[in-house]
Design an enzyme around this catalytic site. Structure first.
Site, PDB file in Angstrom:
ATOM      1  N   LYS A 179       0.873  -1.174   0.000  1.00 39.36           N
ATOM      2  CA  LYS A 179       0.000   0.000   0.000  1.00 39.36           C
ATOM      3  C   LYS A 179       0.914   1.229   0.000  1.00 39.36           C
ATOM      4  O   LYS A 179       1.451   1.618   1.028  1.00 39.36           O
ATOM      5  CB  LYS A 179      -0.903   0.001   1.237  1.00 39.36           C
ATOM      6  CG  LYS A 179      -2.230   0.784   1.057  1.00 39.36           C
ATOM      7  CD  LYS A 179      -2.078   2.279   0.863  1.00 39.36           C
ATOM      8  CE  LYS A 179      -1.750   2.989   2.152  1.00 39.36           C
ATOM      9  NZ  LYS A 179      -1.740   4.502   1.948  1.00 39.36           N
ATOM     10  N   GLU A 255      10.389   2.031  10.469  1.00 38.59           N
ATOM     11  CA  GLU A 255      11.375   3.109  10.371  1.00 38.59           C
ATOM     12  C   GLU A 255      10.575   4.394  10.361  1.00 38.59           C
ATOM     13  O   GLU A 255       9.849   4.681   9.410  1.00 38.59           O
ATOM     14  CB  GLU A 255      12.229   2.953   9.114  1.00 38.59           C
ATOM     15  CG  GLU A 255      13.435   3.871   9.086  1.00 38.59           C
ATOM     16  CD  GLU A 255      13.174   5.144   8.314  1.00 38.59           C
ATOM     17  OE1 GLU A 255      13.033   6.203   8.978  1.00 38.59           O
ATOM     18  OE2 GLU A 255      13.092   5.097   7.085  1.00 38.59           O
ATOM     19  N   CYS A 289      13.696  11.351   6.065  1.00 42.31           N
ATOM     20  CA  CYS A 289      13.688  11.112   7.507  1.00 42.31           C
ATOM     21  C   CYS A 289      15.064  11.292   8.130  1.00 42.31           C
ATOM     22  O   CYS A 289      15.177  11.527   9.342  1.00 42.31           O
ATOM     23  CB  CYS A 289      13.150   9.722   7.801  1.00 42.31           C
ATOM     24  SG  CYS A 289      14.041   8.405   6.936  1.00 42.31           S
ATOM     25  N   GLU A 382       9.401  17.259  14.839  1.00 43.50           N
ATOM     26  CA  GLU A 382       9.835  17.034  13.456  1.00 43.50           C
ATOM     27  C   GLU A 382       9.023  17.911  12.507  1.00 43.50           C
ATOM     28  O   GLU A 382       7.791  17.884  12.511  1.00 43.50           O
ATOM     29  CB  GLU A 382       9.657  15.563  13.068  1.00 43.50           C
ATOM     30  CG  GLU A 382      10.175  15.261  11.678  1.00 43.50           C
ATOM     31  CD  GLU A 382       9.949  13.820  11.257  1.00 43.50           C
ATOM     32  OE1 GLU A 382      10.784  13.285  10.506  1.00 43.50           O
ATOM     33  OE2 GLU A 382       8.931  13.224  11.683  1.00 43.50           O
TER      34      GLU A 382
END
Length: 478
Positions: A179, A255, A289, A382
């Site tokens: 997905k 992750e 990231c 973040e």
């Protein structure tokens, strides 16, 4: 590339659709089908059925050959993959040509090769007192696939990060339901075409498109027929997936996000540290990231570093947009928040004006901030955009304290010419990977992943093969 589901060897686009938007200019690129629960059920059922077919009995050699055919297919359609990745993400073409597509093909080849390098362990056990045989037992370990693996890939590096999970999952003999992000469906559909042409049995690889919460992503990660989940994305989504997976005790590999620190010591090659920080903070407009959002510089070189960094950032021209209007607005809200919290905006801090079609896109300015306390939300949360905050430190211990004072722990960077300092500091930083005088440089055989809110588990090389298979001990009386 028209986005379609790929279920049990059949392409389909039934059901309602949603628009795919070009982040460069805001134009509509096409329509993407939204997978219903029924489509997801069909994909999982097809994947489970394929485990009982030829794929379930395929040898390591046969699986490796299949992965190499997929790699060849990606290479053969190189230009199509580049065009699709650029259209979906808006990133510079050079990035797709040198990173995304080569690494995608390389992932399939790498795991085909790794299948042959895995050691098998065997132990002979002495068991005194047995009345028959030699008084010995032979214990050896074999590994078998987990079953049906759900792969949820993000929008920032969609092709690279999906193949990073698909290749080892297939190498181990699993079947896959992918997905991809609803923002970036095109290369996933093209990959399904390549896998179809490569002749993998029906149901070995399946693709469903759609959104996450209350939609295809939630249907898939909570499905009782899924045996493992591999996800890359933001931490909040990872937590939601973990809650979904808990009901069936489904193993997960995550992750997740990062608020990555860089430590620049006074003995560093300052120009190299500036160049490296431009890369680590602003590559792909900060939408990786691993990007550096917190930069700590030893006080004697702080002002010089900030001046050089700001000068380099002002020269940046070939940078891409944010992935969506929503994400652009999020990043701009942090720029406003930084000012409210008392930041000095050294450069950037807004949305650029180009005077062309890009003004309809989702761009923000590369931004350098200073002057915020460590408690500021801008420093702790973040942002996932082209921005970094630079702060001074006075001692090595203080630098470590600042670097580790974060709920995240994905990656970090050290800039120093002292080899002893590098060896001393690196193990004390609470991140899954530490770079010294470089960034985003890694042998694909080494472990990759984060600690704290940045993830669970490790991927890469044999670490991925370990996750996507389970050990079975065989004990034979001799």
């Amino acid at each position: 590339m028209k986005a379609e589901h790929y279920v049990g060897g059949v392409f389909r686009s039934d059901g309602r659709t949603f628009p795919l938007i070009d982040p460069v200019n805001g134009a509509e690129l096409g329509a993407v089908p939204e997978a219903t629960r029924g489509v997801v059920d069909d994909a999982v059922s097809a994947a489970r059925a394929a485990l009982k077919g030829p794929w379930g009995t395929a040898s390591a050699e046969e699986r490796a050959a299949a992965l190499r055919r997929v790699a060849d297919g990606v290479q053969a359609r190189f230009e199509e993959f580049v065009a699709a990745e650029v259209a979906d993400t808006g990133r510079p073409r050079a990035f797709a040509e040198t990173v995304d597509v080569p690494r995608a093909a390389g992932n399939f080849r790498a795991y085909a090769d790794l299948l042959y390098g895995r050691p098998e362990r065997a132990y002979t056990t002495q068991v005194p007192g047995w009345s028959t045989g030699t008084g010995q037992a032979l214990n050896y370990t074999v590994r078998r696939p987990l079953g049906v693996v759900a792969v949820i890939s993000p929008w920032n590096l969609p092709l690279l990060l999906s193949t990073w999970k698909i290749a080892p999952a297939l190498a181990c003999g699993n079947t896959v339901v992918l997905k991809p992000s609803e923002e970036t469906p095109s290369t996933a559909t093209l990959l399904a075409r390549v896998i179809d042409e490569a002749g993998l049995p029906e149901g070995v690889f399946n693709l469903v498109h759609g959104h996450g919460a209350g939609a295809a992503g939630e249907f898939l990660t909570g499905h009782p027929g899924v045996d493992a989940i591999a996800f890359t994305g933001e931490s909040a989504t990872g937590a939601a997936i973990m809650r979904n997976a808990a009901e069936h005790v489904t193993p997960v590999s995550f992750e997740l996000g990062g608020k990555n620190p860089a430590l620049v010591f006074a003995d560093a090659d300052l120009d190299a540290a500036v160049d490296g920080t431009v890369r680590s903070a602003f590559t792909h407009s900060g939408q990786i990231c691993l990007c550096t959002e917190r930069v700590y510089v030893e006080r004697p070189v702080f002002d010089e570093f900030v001046g050089k960094l700001a000068g380099r950032v002002r020269e940046l021209e070939d940078y891409g947009p944010m992935i969506s209007a929503e994400h652009r607005d999020k990043v701009l809200s942090y720029y406003r928040l930084a000012r409210e919290e008392g930041a000095t905006v050294v450069t950037g801090g807004g949305a650029p004006a180009f005077g062309d079609e890009r003004d309809g896109g989702f761009y923000v300015e590369p931004t350098v901030l200073t002057g915020l306390p460590e408690s500021a939300r801008t420093v702790r949360e973040e942002i996932f955009g082209p921005v970094c905050h630079v702060a001074p430190f006075d001692t090595e211990d203080e630098a470590l304290r600042l670097a580790n004072d974060s709920p995240y722990g994905l990656a970090s960077t050290i800039w120093t010419t002292s080899l002893s300092r590098a060896h001393r500091v690196a193990p004390r930083i609470e991140t899954g990977i530490v770079w010294v005088n470089c960034w985003n440089l890694r042998d694909l055989r080494t472990p990759f992943g984060g600690v704290k809110a940045s993830g669970i588990g490790r991927e890469g090389g044999e670490y991925s093969l370990d996750f996507f298979s389970e050990p079975v001990n065989v004990c034979i009386q001799i």
